[in-house]
Design an enzyme around this catalytic site. Structure first.
Site, PDB file in Angstrom:
ATOM      1  N   ASP A  90      -5.763  -0.296  -2.172  1.00 29.80           N
ATOM      2  CA  ASP A  90      -6.516  -1.154  -3.088  1.00 29.80           C
ATOM      3  C   ASP A  90      -7.861  -1.595  -2.513  1.00 29.80           C
ATOM      4  O   ASP A  90      -8.123  -1.473  -1.322  1.00 29.80           O
ATOM      5  CB  ASP A  90      -5.718  -2.424  -3.389  1.00 29.80           C
TER       6      ASP A  90
ATOM      7  N   GLY B  93       0.771  -1.242   0.000  1.00 27.34           N
ATOM      8  CA  GLY B  93       0.000   0.000   0.000  1.00 27.34           C
ATOM      9  C   GLY B  93       0.799   1.287   0.000  1.00 27.34           C
ATOM     10  O   GLY B  93       0.341   2.299  -0.511  1.00 27.34           O
TER      11      GLY B  93
ATOM     12  N   LYS C   5      -7.118   6.771  10.540  1.00 26.21           N
ATOM     13  CA  LYS C   5      -8.564   6.732  10.818  1.00 26.21           C
ATOM     14  C   LYS C   5      -8.910   7.042  12.272  1.00 26.21           C
ATOM     15  O   LYS C   5     -10.075   7.269  12.582  1.00 26.21           O
ATOM     16  CB  LYS C   5      -9.133   5.356  10.435  1.00 26.21           C
TER      17      LYS C   5
ATOM     18  N   ASP D 287      -5.515   1.816  10.165  1.00 23.82           N
ATOM     19  CA  ASP D 287      -6.951   1.506  10.242  1.00 23.82           C
ATOM     20  C   ASP D 287      -7.223   0.910  11.628  1.00 23.82           C
ATOM     21  O   ASP D 287      -7.362   1.639  12.612  1.00 23.82           O
ATOM     22  CB  ASP D 287      -7.281   0.540   9.095  1.00 23.82           C
TER      23      ASP D 287
ATOM     24  N   GLU E 143       3.555   4.022   6.283  1.00 26.86           N
ATOM     25  CA  GLU E 143       2.270   3.326   6.133  1.00 26.86           C
ATOM     26  C   GLU E 143       1.355   4.164   5.259  1.00 26.86           C
ATOM     27  O   GLU E 143       1.331   5.396   5.408  1.00 26.86           O
ATOM     28  CB  GLU E 143       1.594   3.197   7.513  1.00 26.86           C
TER      29      GLU E 143
ATOM     30  N   THR F 226      -1.658  -3.971  12.168  1.00 29.32           N
ATOM     31  CA  THR F 226      -0.371  -4.109  11.473  1.00 29.32           C
ATOM     32  C   THR F 226       0.743  -3.476  12.302  1.00 29.32           C
ATOM     33  O   THR F 226       1.780  -4.096  12.559  1.00 29.32           O
ATOM     34  CB  THR F 226      -0.454  -3.440  10.084  1.00 29.32           C
TER      35      THR F 226
HETATM   36  C1  PRP Z   1      -3.372  -2.367   4.643  1.00 30.58           C
HETATM   37  C2  PRP Z   1      -2.664  -1.026   4.651  1.00 30.58           C
HETATM   38  C3  PRP Z   1      -1.954  -1.020   5.983  1.00 30.58           C
HETATM   39  C4  PRP Z   1      -2.834  -1.887   6.854  1.00 30.58           C
HETATM   40  C5  PRP Z   1      -3.646  -1.019   7.760  1.00 30.58           C
HETATM   41  O1  PRP Z   1      -2.486  -3.306   4.133  1.00 30.58           O
HETATM   42  O2  PRP Z   1      -1.783  -0.914   3.565  1.00 30.58           O
HETATM   43  O3  PRP Z   1      -0.665  -1.579   5.891  1.00 30.58           O
HETATM   44  O4  PRP Z   1      -3.691  -2.627   5.997  1.00 30.58           O
HETATM   45  O5  PRP Z   1      -4.626  -1.758   8.432  1.00 30.58           O
HETATM   46  P1  PRP Z   1      -4.640  -2.028   9.998  1.00 30.58           P
HETATM   47  O6  PRP Z   1      -4.299  -0.728  10.706  1.00 30.58           O
HETATM   48  O7  PRP Z   1      -6.071  -2.432  10.206  1.00 30.58           O
HETATM   49  O8  PRP Z   1      -3.676  -3.108  10.292  1.00 30.58           O
HETATM   50  P2  PRP Z   1      -2.948  -4.679   3.482  1.00 30.58           P
HETATM   51  O9  PRP Z   1      -2.738  -5.760   4.481  1.00 30.58           O
HETATM   52  O10 PRP Z   1      -4.316  -4.529   2.891  1.00 30.58           O
HETATM   53  O11 PRP Z   1      -1.913  -4.944   2.358  1.00 30.58           O
HETATM   54  P3  PRP Z   1      -1.464  -4.001   1.118  1.00 30.58           P
HETATM   55  O12 PRP Z   1      -0.647  -2.892   1.726  1.00 30.58           O
HETATM   56  O13 PRP Z   1      -0.661  -4.937   0.280  1.00 30.58           O
HETATM   57  O14 PRP Z   1      -2.699  -3.488   0.425  1.00 30.58           O
END
Ligand code: PRP
Length: 186
Positions: free
Chosen positions: A170, A55, A142, A114, A110, A118
């Site tokens: 995405d 991302g 968020k 959310d 990042e 992560t």
């Molecule tokens: C998404 C985004 C962040 C994470 C945030 O990654 O890019 O890294 O989720 O969410 P959280 O705060 O709820 O953990 P994703 O796992 O979708 O992978 P991507 O970056 O490959 O899209």
């Protein structure tokens, strides 16, 4: 505002509900973030910018060009979402960086904070390698994460409770190539 033909070409005909942050707004904010980071990290000390893939790839590539200091760049791959629009809480480390973290000012990039899952799983792993400092730069926040182990030091924009796409973000692996952050129609 109707979705433009150029955007529809990129989305394969999927209309957008609305644009949240335009290309110009993002460029201006990323410039400010880069200047702020360069000011906040002590002169002459080692900087390692660590991007969380996938991302952050567009945000990171714009951001590092606005941090006008020597630095290293590396990436981590973790995955927390499946094909849905809700964070599953299942974080997997799929690729670990090659660059050494020890003794460096690490800027973890990042695209969005959310649920915070992560960051909460990743930060303790990185701390084990004894960086001189470890701070987060997030394009979007968020502000719904409970018990976040560390708040991002640098934030691009506060983000509403919507499923956002574009500028690296995405939905089922699509829409990352939109040059702005928007919301798709349900
Ligand atoms: C998404 C985004 C962040 C994470 C945030 O990654 O890019 O890294 O989720 O969410 P959280 O705060 O709820 O953990 P994703 O796992 O979708 O992978 P991507 O970056 O490959 O899209």
């Amino acid at each position: 505002m109707p979705t433009t033909a150029e955007t529809l070409a990129r989305t394969g005909g999927q209309p957008l509900s609305h644009v949240l942050f335009s290309e110009a707004q993002i460029a201006e904010r990323v410039h400010e973030l880069g200047e702020q980071i360069a000011r906040d990290i002590p002169e002459g000390e080692d900087i390692l910018v660590l991007g969380l893939l996938k991302g952050s790839f567009i945000f990171l590539s714009d951001l590092v060009r606005q941090i006008k200091r020597p630095m290293e760049v590396d990436f981590l791959i973790v995955s927390s979402y499946g094909a849905g629009t809700e964070s599953s809480g299942d974080v997997k480390l799929l690729y670990a960086r090659e660059a050494s973290v020890t003794g460096k000012h690490v800027v973890l990039v990042e695209d969005i904070v959310d649920s915070g899952t992560t960051l909460n799983r990743l930060l303790p792993i990185l701390e084990e390698s004894k960086p001189k400092s470890l701070e987060i730069c997030a394009l979007l926040h968020k502000h719904i994460a409970k018990n976040l182990v560390k708040e991002p030091r640098w934030v691009g924009f506060d983000c509403p409770q919507e499923f956002v796409i574009g500028y690296g973000l995405d939905h089922s692996e699509k829409y990352r190539n939109l040059p702005f952050v928007g919301v798709i129609e349900p």
